[in-house]
Design a protein around this motif. Structure first.
Motif: not given
Length: 189
Positions: A153-157, A165-169, A173-175
């Motif tokens: 779910k985290v990766i999907e969102e 995977k999540l890049s810094f950008m 954006h999530v933060i």
């Protein structure tokens, strides 16, 4: 009048002020806290060399009230220690508390939060990083299936470019959409 103990030279204090978000008074408070961890190991007056070479072991640092309840305490110490093992010099400790201070800007807090969650140091927060994060946050109270669902779910969102995977950008954006996250990202001295 009389015997005032000098902990740092004026130049040392100026340098620490330039490199942190602390006032002179706060720097001296940080030193007092550092010294209280192990007064036998830390001299009352630090030379420039000692502020980098005298190290307090990770096991002692983890017992500090400011870190003791934080599930990421070991990771935080490892990240801020110059050797990556978690043993902290005064300058490492000063950097750690400066980043976690209320005065530190949002972008610096986001950068270090990303580094804390990037356990393998590959500049991305992947499934393994999220797995370790969840295990620490939940004290391993979730089943493997529940953890996998949360990770997916985290990766999907948050995964905008679809590389799983999540890049810094992407993390940043999530933060920005979770302002409460950064309000809890500090340690008081």
């Amino acid at each position: 009048m009389g015997n005032k103990l000098i902990t740092f030279t004026e130049q040392q204090l100026e340098n620490y002020q330039d490199c942190t978000f602390f006032t002179r008074k706060e720097i001296l408070r940080v030193f007092k806290k550092f010294r209280e961890v192990d007064p036998q190991l830390v001299p009352s007056r630090m030379t420039e060399n000692q502020s980098m070479t005298v190290r307090i072991p990770l096991e002692s640092m983890e017992k500090l009230p400011e870190l003791r309840e934080n599930p990421f305490r070991r990771r935080i110490c490892e990240l801020f220690s110059r050797d990556g093992k978690g043993d902290l010099s005064f300058e490492d400790f000063l950097d750690l508390l400066s980043v976690f201070s209320e005065q530190a800007p949002r972008d610096i807090k986001v950068y270090y939060a990303f580094r804390i969650y990037d356990f393998d140091g590959d500049q991305h927060i992947g499934q393994e990083d999220l797995d370790q994060t969840l295990r620490l946050l939940t004290r391993e109270e979730l089943t493997n299936e529940e953890m996998q669902q949360i990770i997916e779910k985290v990766i999907e969102e948050a995964d905008v470019d679809g590389d799983s995977k999540l890049s810094f950008m992407e993390f940043e954006h999530v933060i920005t959409r979770a302002p409460d996250f950064l309000s809890t990202f500090h340690i008081r001295i």
